[in-house]
Design an enzyme around this catalytic site. Structure first.
Site, PDB file in Angstrom:
ATOM      1  N   LYS A  71      -1.062  -2.411  13.186  1.00  0.00           N
ATOM      2  CA  LYS A  71      -0.651  -3.754  12.760  1.00  0.00           C
ATOM      3  C   LYS A  71       0.834  -3.792  12.377  1.00  0.00           C
ATOM      4  O   LYS A  71       1.566  -4.711  12.752  1.00  0.00           O
ATOM      5  CB  LYS A  71      -1.531  -4.222  11.591  1.00  0.00           C
ATOM      6  CG  LYS A  71      -2.996  -4.412  11.977  1.00  0.00           C
ATOM      7  CD  LYS A  71      -3.823  -4.947  10.831  1.00  0.00           C
ATOM      8  CE  LYS A  71      -4.164  -3.894   9.815  1.00  0.00           C
ATOM      9  NZ  LYS A  71      -5.066  -2.828  10.330  1.00  0.00           N
ATOM     10  N   THR A  72       1.266  -2.789  11.627  1.00  0.00           N
ATOM     11  CA  THR A  72       2.683  -2.722  11.235  1.00  0.00           C
ATOM     12  C   THR A  72       3.570  -2.534  12.456  1.00  0.00           C
ATOM     13  O   THR A  72       4.628  -3.176  12.581  1.00  0.00           O
ATOM     14  CB  THR A  72       2.916  -1.579  10.236  1.00  0.00           C
ATOM     15  OG1 THR A  72       2.056  -1.744   9.108  1.00  0.00           O
ATOM     16  CG2 THR A  72       4.361  -1.561   9.761  1.00  0.00           C
ATOM     17  N   ASP A 116       1.665  -6.266   4.216  1.00  0.00           N
ATOM     18  CA  ASP A 116       0.487  -5.442   4.493  1.00  0.00           C
ATOM     19  C   ASP A 116      -0.540  -5.620   3.376  1.00  0.00           C
ATOM     20  O   ASP A 116      -0.177  -5.859   2.222  1.00  0.00           O
ATOM     21  CB  ASP A 116       0.907  -3.977   4.609  1.00  0.00           C
ATOM     22  CG  ASP A 116      -0.156  -3.122   5.263  1.00  0.00           C
ATOM     23  OD1 ASP A 116      -1.072  -3.694   5.895  1.00  0.00           O
ATOM     24  OD2 ASP A 116      -0.079  -1.889   5.172  1.00  0.00           O
ATOM     25  N   THR A 165      -7.140  -5.395   6.337  1.00  0.00           N
ATOM     26  CA  THR A 165      -8.310  -4.682   6.848  1.00  0.00           C
ATOM     27  C   THR A 165      -9.595  -5.425   6.498  1.00  0.00           C
ATOM     28  O   THR A 165     -10.664  -5.075   6.985  1.00  0.00           O
ATOM     29  CB  THR A 165      -8.371  -3.268   6.257  1.00  0.00           C
ATOM     30  OG1 THR A 165      -8.347  -3.346   4.832  1.00  0.00           O
ATOM     31  CG2 THR A 165      -7.185  -2.438   6.729  1.00  0.00           C
ATOM     32  N   ARG A 224      -3.465   6.226  15.069  1.00  0.00           N
ATOM     33  CA  ARG A 224      -2.917   7.032  13.978  1.00  0.00           C
ATOM     34  C   ARG A 224      -3.594   8.399  13.921  1.00  0.00           C
ATOM     35  O   ARG A 224      -2.939   9.428  13.725  1.00  0.00           O
ATOM     36  CB  ARG A 224      -3.084   6.299  12.644  1.00  0.00           C
ATOM     37  CG  ARG A 224      -2.504   7.059  11.448  1.00  0.00           C
ATOM     38  CD  ARG A 224      -2.746   6.301  10.155  1.00  0.00           C
ATOM     39  NE  ARG A 224      -2.046   5.024  10.146  1.00  0.00           N
ATOM     40  CZ  ARG A 224      -2.300   4.043   9.282  1.00  0.00           C
ATOM     41  NH1 ARG A 224      -3.251   4.199   8.377  1.00  0.00           N
ATOM     42  NH2 ARG A 224      -1.612   2.922   9.330  1.00  0.00           N
TER      43      ARG A 224
END
Length: 342
Positions: A71-72, A116, A165, A224
């Site tokens: 997302k970032t 975030d 999330t 990730r």
């Protein structure tokens, strides 16, 4: 170089953490460089191109989905494509309204503010966003008591990109102010393979396509995790003076990390073993499982269960968690040594 210790802990939680990501990971700058999420990229290409043609900021965007899916990184790609600056902050860190006002007042025209875990923003701070998002202004109170004054502070037009999330925990007033809402899904194994190959080039590591796919298959659908497994496999290759990461080397590293042939980590197997061994396949309550393995219930629900459910090893019922009937015989054989009856 850090010496590899057989007693080192390596679990899914450590794989989800991000301190070293920005330093060592390849950071895409265009939608082409960003691998995976094909359908969402098609939409955002259109939205960003149209906004640039009108010389307007992109409409406010909400990205939601499990941790570690990018997302970032997506927000950073959008800022590069829009040719604007981006300011990145975290919802829980903004404890006072003045913190948010200071950030908003410092944005230039068409800049992006990325928040975030936006669902964890305090309610009083969140309320500042309402008029900022719709009218590009904020009301600031200066002074205290009878001498307090309310000042209307105009803002440059900006784009808010919120990431969460848990989209269900986002308040309805804030949720409704996002013009674009997109979910980032788990990645296919082939996409993760390509991400591993891309990261290997950035790390100057030679790896076979088969080995990259093996890492991708054990990465729980999460880039990730794939990148972090690759870095650990690279450690093995370097210690053993191997010039290329082979499938055998990947398997050796995965075994050391406690990841089995099905991509299950130690905690995954602990959860399944408890349900099979102590509760005959279930159902059993989440808190009971958490108490037995000594893990937080929310962590089990957010980090471990989604992968087990996608792989068909676990299902939720009104009475608790249980093993699907078709998986129970093979898991009994795996954990209890009972042969599967044909």
């Amino acid at each position: 170089m850090k010496k590899i210790n057989q007693h080192d802990e390596f679990d899914v939680i450590s794989l989800q953490e991000i301190p070293e990501d920005r330093q060592y990971d390849f950071c895409p700058k265009t939608f082409k460089d960003y691998l995976g999420q094909t359908e969402m990229k098609k939409k955002l290409r259109i939205y960003t191109q149209a906004a640039k043609m009108r010389n307007e900021p992109l409409d406010h965007l909400l990205l939601f989905g499990p941790p570690g899916l990018g997302k970032t990184t997506f927000a950073q790609v959008i800022s590069h494509v829009m040719e604007v600056d981006i300011k990145i902050c975290s919802g829980p860190m903004m404890e006072r309204t003045g913190d948010l006002v200071a950030i908003l007042s410092g944005l230039n025209s068409r800049d992006i503010l990325f928040i975030d875990e936006i669902h964890r923003m305090p309610a009083n701070v969140e309320e500042i966003l309402y008029t900022a998002m719709e009218q590009f202004r904020v009301d600031v109170i200066i002074g205290q008591g009878v001498g307090a004054k309310s000042i209307n502070l105009p803002l440059n037009q900006f784009t808010l990109i919120g990431a969460t999330t848990k989209s269900g925990m986002l308040s309805a007033p804030l949720h409704s102010r996002f013009g674009i809402i997109e979910r980032i899904d788990f990645y296919a194994e082939e996409d993760l393979r390509d991400i591993v190959l891309q990261s290997a080039l950035f790390l100057d590591v030679s790896i076979s396509v088969e080995s990259a796919l093996r890492i991708g298959a054990c990465s729980r659908g999460t880039p990730r995790i794939a990148k972090k497994i690759l870095r650990r496999v690279r450690d093995f290759a370097q210690v053993q003076n191997k010039n290329i990461i082979t499938n055998e080397l990947v398997q050796e590293a995965l075994t050391f990390l406690g990841i089995d042939k099905d991509g299950l980590c130690k905690v995954d197997n602990m959860i399944l073993r408890i349900i099979v061994d102590q509760f005959n396949g279930g159902p059993v309550g989440l808190e009971t499982i958490a108490s037995i393995i000594g893990e937080d219930g929310d962590t089990i629900e957010v980090v471990y269960e989604p992968f087990l459910m996608r792989k068909g090893y676990l299902e939720k019922t009104s009475r608790g968690r249980q093993i699907p009937a078709k998986k129970l015989p093979s898991l009994r054989s795996k954990f209890l040594g009972q042969k599967t009856v044909a």
